[in-house]
Motif scaffolding. Structure first.
Motif, PDB file in Angstrom:
ATOM      1  N   UNK A 200      22.666  21.335 -47.838  1.00 22.27           N
ATOM      2  CA  UNK A 200      23.618  22.426 -47.598  1.00 22.27           C
ATOM      3  C   UNK A 200      23.550  23.451 -48.726  1.00 22.27           C
ATOM      4  N   UNK A 201      23.437  22.976 -49.975  1.00 27.55           N
ATOM      5  CA  UNK A 201      23.332  23.916 -51.101  1.00 27.55           C
ATOM      6  C   UNK A 201      22.067  24.748 -50.997  1.00 27.55           C
ATOM      7  N   UNK A 202      20.980  24.110 -50.580  1.00 29.17           N
ATOM      8  CA  UNK A 202      19.737  24.863 -50.415  1.00 29.17           C
ATOM      9  C   UNK A 202      19.867  25.890 -49.286  1.00 29.17           C
ATOM     10  N   UNK A 203      20.648  25.560 -48.251  1.00 28.88           N
ATOM     11  CA  UNK A 203      20.845  26.495 -47.139  1.00 28.88           C
ATOM     12  C   UNK A 203      21.598  27.741 -47.589  1.00 28.88           C
ATOM     13  N   UNK A 204      22.512  27.569 -48.546  1.00 29.26           N
ATOM     14  CA  UNK A 204      23.307  28.692 -49.032  1.00 29.26           C
ATOM     15  C   UNK A 204      22.535  29.556 -50.014  1.00 29.26           C
ATOM     16  N   UNK A 205      21.510  28.986 -50.649  1.00 27.51           N
ATOM     17  CA  UNK A 205      20.765  29.719 -51.675  1.00 27.51           C
ATOM     18  C   UNK A 205      19.824  30.723 -51.024  1.00 27.51           C
ATOM     19  N   UNK A 206      19.553  31.844 -51.711  1.00 20.82           N
ATOM     20  CA  UNK A 206      18.579  32.804 -51.171  1.00 20.82           C
ATOM     21  C   UNK A 206      17.225  32.129 -51.004  1.00 20.82           C
ATOM     22  N   UNK A 207      16.559  32.431 -49.911  1.00 20.03           N
ATOM     23  CA  UNK A 207      15.239  31.835 -49.690  1.00 20.03           C
ATOM     24  C   UNK A 207      14.251  32.433 -50.673  1.00 20.03           C
ATOM     25  N   UNK A 208      13.320  31.633 -51.084  1.00 20.72           N
ATOM     26  CA  UNK A 208      12.330  32.113 -52.043  1.00 20.72           C
ATOM     27  C   UNK A 208      11.011  31.428 -51.822  1.00 20.72           C
ATOM     28  N   UNK A 209       9.987  31.881 -52.495  1.00 16.51           N
ATOM     29  CA  UNK A 209       8.664  31.273 -52.335  1.00 16.51           C
ATOM     30  C   UNK A 209       8.600  29.917 -53.018  1.00 16.51           C
ATOM     31  N   UNK A 210       7.585  29.164 -52.682  1.00 19.07           N
ATOM     32  CA  UNK A 210       7.338  27.937 -53.428  1.00 19.07           C
ATOM     33  C   UNK A 210       7.196  28.295 -54.897  1.00 19.07           C
ATOM     34  N   UNK A 211       7.684  27.424 -55.737  1.00 20.30           N
ATOM     35  CA  UNK A 211       7.550  27.718 -57.160  1.00 20.30           C
ATOM     36  C   UNK A 211       6.911  26.545 -57.880  1.00 20.30           C
ATOM     37  N   UNK A 212       6.038  26.863 -58.762  1.00 20.13           N
ATOM     38  CA  UNK A 212       5.398  25.834 -59.579  1.00 20.13           C
ATOM     39  C   UNK A 212       6.234  25.634 -60.826  1.00 20.13           C
ATOM     40  N   UNK A 213       6.725  24.447 -60.991  1.00 19.29           N
ATOM     41  CA  UNK A 213       7.520  24.165 -62.173  1.00 19.29           C
ATOM     42  C   UNK A 213       6.620  24.147 -63.397  1.00 19.29           C
TER      43      UNK A 213
END
Length: 294
Positions: free
Chosen positions: A90-103
């Motif tokens: 649910x938290x991820x659903x609320x967050x702005x979508x973004x590209x894959x990120x390399x940590x």
């Protein structure tokens, strides 16, 4: 690892496992067309409209309040890990979508390595949610020597379990249990960090190369990092029945300190001491070899 697909699959699979009588509902008629609860029954139990629940099960949790999520978790009889997973999604659903990120590459601070090295009587290592082994003490290196045989670094225990199954079955006494836990914890991590490129790559590699992983991943099981028992068969000292404590490191989010112990006076405690002696001998031999060839 599409977020809407994750939400849809976790909700529909958990709905399917609950019979009406388990939820305290009358089961009208003997020929139900769906396995488990109907959508309208989940909506009733959660106190939301049928249309609202249908939208959630289609992958839309962005507008769901914590109260609604709690009610949904209760209606679906989710355990602690499943509830946490639902809230992460649910938290991820609320967050702005973004590209894959390399940590950024994770390096363990030197003081943490000092802590590991100070633990001299128990195998201890630090890992992340992807099952990467990031730092170990000498006894852990000796214990996990079969895992470390793969030259890739960081070593990864999930990759060992699923891509080297013969060696893993020889090493882990409860291989099926270990395999299930590895997939469940990786899915939990996917809910927390769905854009983690290294995690996406690992899941893709395991899915491509292991039918067993594909089956375990499809089960939608999730699991928290917790304490427990691990039984291994070490090639040098034989079977070890170890108590495992997995401790979160608050200053290093996402990392866990894992320590393996055994009660004093048990055969496992004696075998751990024997393993420590063997490890010290190996270290001495390596040092002497380096000095001789230096």
């Amino acid at each position: 690892m599409d977020l809407r697909t994750e939400i849809r699959e976790i909700l529909s699979s958990r709905r399917a496992r609950i019979a009406p009588e388990q939820a305290g509902l009358p089961a009208y008629g003997g020929n139900r067309r769906v396995k488990g609860l109907r959508r309208e029954e989940v909506a009733l139990l959660a106190g939301v409209s049928v249309d609202y629940y249908v939208r959630m099960e289609r992958g839309s949790l962005a507008g769901a309040s914590d109260g609604v999520l709690d009610a949904l978790a209760s209606a679906l009889q989710l355990d602690e890990a499943e509830r946490d997973h639902l809230f992460h999604l649910a938290r991820q659903s609320r967050a702005p979508s973004g590209p894959r990120r390399r940590r950024p590459a994770v390096t363990v601070r030197s003081t943490l390595q000092q802590v590991l090295d100070a633990i001299s009587d128990a195998p201890a290592w630090i890992g992340n949610g992807r099952y990467d082994v990031l730092a170990m003490n000498q006894l852990a290196r000796a214990l996990y020597s079969p895992v470390l045989a793969d030259p890739r670094r960081p070593a990864n225990t999930a990759r060992f379990v699923y891509l080297n199954p013969e060696a893993a079955r020889d090493f882990f006494v409860d291989y099926d249990q270990v395999a299930g836990a590895a997939a469940a914890k990786l899915r939990m991590e996917a809910g927390r960090n769905p854009h983690d490129e290294e995690l996406i790559s690992l899941v893709g590699e395991l899915s491509t190369c292991s039918e067993l992983f594909r089956q375990r991943w499809a089960s939608q099981d999730v699991r928290l990092h917790r304490s427990g028992r691990k039984r291994v068969h070490h090639p040098i000292v034989g079977q070890l029945d170890l108590d495992v404590e997995s401790l979160e490191l608050p200053a290093e989010p996402g990392l866990h300190l894992n320590v393996y112990t055994a009660p004093a006076g048990t055969p496992t405690a004696d075998n751990v001491a024997l393993l420590a002696s063997w490890a010290a001998t190996q270290q001495t031999l390596a040092t002497e070899f380096e000095a001789h060839n230096g």
